[in-house]
Design a protein around this motif. Structure first.
Motif, short mmCIF file in Angstrom:
data_model
loop_
_atom_site.label_atom_id
_atom_site.label_comp_id
_atom_site.label_asym_id
_atom_site.label_seq_id
_atom_site.Cartn_x
_atom_site.Cartn_y
_atom_site.Cartn_z
N LEU A 175 0.82 -1.21 0.00
CA LEU A 175 0.00 0.00 0.00
C LEU A 175 0.86 1.26 0.00
CD1 LEU A 175 -2.69 -0.94 2.69
CD2 LEU A 175 -2.90 -1.10 0.20
N SER A 176 0.35 2.29 -0.64
CA SER A 176 0.96 3.62 -0.53
C SER A 176 -0.16 4.64 -0.39
CB SER A 176 1.83 3.94 -1.74
OG SER A 176 1.05 4.05 -2.92
N LEU A 177 0.14 5.72 0.34
CA LEU A 177 -0.85 6.77 0.61
C LEU A 177 -0.14 8.11 0.47
CD1 LEU A 177 -3.83 7.00 1.50
CD2 LEU A 177 -3.03 7.09 3.86
N GLU A 194 -7.42 15.51 0.69
CA GLU A 194 -7.57 14.42 -0.28
C GLU A 194 -6.26 13.67 -0.41
OE1 GLU A 194 -9.14 15.51 -4.04
OE2 GLU A 194 -11.14 16.01 -3.25
N HIS A 195 -6.37 12.34 -0.42
CA HIS A 195 -5.20 11.47 -0.56
C HIS A 195 -5.46 10.40 -1.62
CE1 HIS A 195 -3.28 13.12 3.04
NE2 HIS A 195 -4.47 13.07 3.62
N ILE A 196 -4.39 9.91 -2.21
CA ILE A 196 -4.48 8.82 -3.19
C ILE A 196 -3.98 7.54 -2.52
CG2 ILE A 196 -3.79 7.97 -5.44
CD1 ILE A 196 -5.59 10.45 -5.50
N LEU A 197 -4.87 6.55 -2.43
CA LEU A 197 -4.53 5.25 -1.87
C LEU A 197 -4.29 4.29 -3.02
CD1 LEU A 197 -4.33 3.18 0.46
CD2 LEU A 197 -6.82 2.93 0.32
N THR A 198 -3.07 3.76 -3.11
CA THR A 198 -2.69 2.88 -4.22
C THR A 198 -2.42 1.48 -3.70
OG1 THR A 198 -1.70 4.76 -5.37
CG2 THR A 198 -1.10 2.56 -6.15
N ALA A 260 -5.80 -5.84 4.66
CA ALA A 260 -6.39 -7.05 5.24
C ALA A 260 -5.41 -8.21 5.21
CB ALA A 260 -7.66 -7.42 4.46
N ALA A 261 -4.26 -8.04 4.53
CA ALA A 261 -3.29 -9.11 4.41
C ALA A 261 -2.36 -9.17 5.61
CB ALA A 261 -2.47 -8.94 3.13
N SER A 262 -1.64 -10.29 5.69
CA SER A 262 -0.66 -10.49 6.76
C SER A 262 0.77 -10.37 6.27
CB SER A 262 -0.87 -11.85 7.43
OG SER A 262 -2.16 -11.98 7.96
N TYR A 263 0.94 -10.26 4.95
CA TYR A 263 2.28 -10.21 4.38
C TYR A 263 2.47 -8.92 3.60
CZ TYR A 263 1.95 -15.27 5.20
OH TYR A 263 1.76 -16.51 5.76
N GLY A 264 3.72 -8.47 3.52
CA GLY A 264 4.05 -7.31 2.71
C GLY A 264 3.96 -6.01 3.48
N THR A 265 3.83 -4.92 2.74
CA THR A 265 3.69 -3.59 3.33
C THR A 265 2.22 -3.39 3.67
OG1 THR A 265 5.51 -2.80 1.94
CG2 THR A 265 4.13 -1.13 2.99
N ILE A 266 1.87 -3.73 4.92
CA ILE A 266 0.46 -3.79 5.28
C ILE A 266 -0.09 -2.46 5.78
CG2 ILE A 266 0.60 -6.24 5.79
CD1 ILE A 266 0.63 -5.55 8.74
N THR A 267 0.77 -1.47 6.03
CA THR A 267 0.27 -0.16 6.44
C THR A 267 0.95 0.94 5.62
OG1 THR A 267 1.93 0.09 8.20
CG2 THR A 267 -0.19 -0.90 8.81
N ALA A 268 0.22 2.03 5.47
CA ALA A 268 0.76 3.23 4.82
C ALA A 268 0.17 4.44 5.52
CB ALA A 268 0.42 3.24 3.33
#
Length: 395
Positions: A175-177, A194-198, A260-268
């Motif tokens: 995720l990126s924000l 306003e933000h862009i969630l990718t 919702a995942a447990s792997y990777g970049t899970i927060t932004a």
């Protein structure tokens, strides 16, 4: 058959076709004198089978092949990585055997290796093997592979067992924000960021959004946003600036996206920094009314308040409708936000004035914003003196 002790006059039940191995029901099984039997049969199998029993009649020991391969398993692997399954293979036959392992089914072709691919086991013995399953990089989350690993007896190729391995590609978040914001804030208004969630992950993500104001101000954001893999969504964060927020107050509101995942970049995260602007507001109270004689001075007191949200200096001015002499003390007041001070207005009534009414306007003007001011009025009334003649009466 041949007569004599130990001889059997029955069908030996050979496998047949030139194969002189015994069938399981052969009367020759366990019918020989072990001490008189050769130590090995023609296959090189030590007699007797099983050890400690009686040898079989004939050139071959009867053997029962059997094996177990377990357990079936399921697992999850991150794309670009491998998962290793450990299986136990057991020789369930009554003689030593060699077993060959291979992949019988592999729906995705993810099975990378079986280690080892061949094992030799004594009757009743067991060992472990490892099956390595590699999920290719870039695999979509939730994709799955169904593999069957097979073990085959080399003594009896019809003796086979298998174990099932089900592997799923993990949902990997990325995720990126963006962007961060730096703005000015107006008390009493709602600021919208306003933000862009990718979503650069490998699955459609149900992203949870939260926000936290460093000043504890009220925030609002859509709680959950569905974002397909490779796509972006606009999210709006609202922050309510309190009406009594002081000038120069800095608030940093952080918006956090959680996968919702447990792997990777899970927060932004993205940060929104706002500084409260100053506004001027002045209040003067109350209006007053008084009576004064010509040649005297009357004094009025007033409360001057800075009702703006920042420190301010107020200039006090007075204006008499009659042009009388009026002073205000003090003429300048410096006040912090919300503070008040007392001022005095002295109205001098000229001598010789008859009945008259003066309205003196007292005005406080902000130096921060000269267009902002507040006024009160002091109304002064006078009455001319009447001198009556003294009349003496004779009694």
């Amino acid at each position: 058959g041949w007569s004599g002790a130990g001889n059997i006059n029955q069908n030996p039940l050979f496998v047949g076709g030139g194969d002189y191995h015994l069938q399981q029901a052969s009367p020759a099984v366990d019918a020989a004198e072990t001490a008189a039997a050769p130590a090995l049969d023609l296959d090189g199998v030590p007699r007797p089978v099983p050890a400690g029993g009686d040898a079989d009649m004939g050139c071959y020991e009867w053997r029962l092949s059997g094996l177990e391969l377990a357990p079936g398993q399921s697992g999850v692997a991150v794309p670009g990585q491998a998962i290793t399954y450990t299986l136990t293979i057991t020789n369930a036959g009554n003689a030593a055997d060699v077993f060959v392992l291979d992949v019988f089914t592999d729906t995705q072709g993810w099975v990378e290796a079986i280690q080892p691919v061949m094992v030799s086991l004594a009757a009743g013995a067991h060992t472990t093997i490892e099956v390595i399953v590699s999920v290719p990089a870039g695999t979509a989350g939730g994709s799955s592979s169904h593999a069957i690993v097979r073990a085959t007896s080399q003594t009896d190729p019809a003796t086979v067992d298998s174990a099932t391995l089900d592997t799923a590609a993990a949902n990997v978040a990325d995720l990126s924000l963006s962007p961060d914001h730096t703005v000015n804030l107006v008390p009493g208004l709602v600021m919208r960021y306003e933000h862009i969630l990718t979503n650069n992950g490998n699955f459609t993500d149900s992203v949870h959004l939260t926000a936290q104001s460093s000043q504890g101000w009220s925030t609002e954001v859509q709680p959950v946003v569905e974002v397909p893999a490779g796509e972006a969504r606009t999210v709006v964060l609202s922050v309510t600036v309190p009406g009594d927020a002081l000038a120069g107050t800095i608030d940093t509101t952080t918006i956090t996206a959680t996968s919702a995942a447990s792997y990777g970049t899970i927060t932004a995260n993205a940060t929104n920094t706002g500084t409260v602007l100053q506004f001027a507001q002045v209040n003067v109270t109350p209006d007053r009314t008084g009576y004064a004689s010509p040649g005297t001075t009357i004094t009025y007191t007033h409360a001057v308040s800075n009702t703006g949200n920042g420190s301010d200096t107020l200039d006090l001015t007075v204006a008499s409708s009659q042009g009388w002499s009026v002073t205000v003390t003090p003429e300048v007041v410096s006040l912090t936000a919300g503070a008040s001070s007392t001022v005095e207005v002295a109205v001098s009534v000229p001598s010789g004035v008859g009945d008259a009414t003066d309205v003196t306007t007292v005005t406080a003007t902000s130096r921060f914003n000269a267009t902002v001011s507040a006024s009160v009025q002091d109304t002064t009334r006078t009455q001319a003196r009447i001198y009556l003649p003294l009349v003496a009466r004779n009694l």
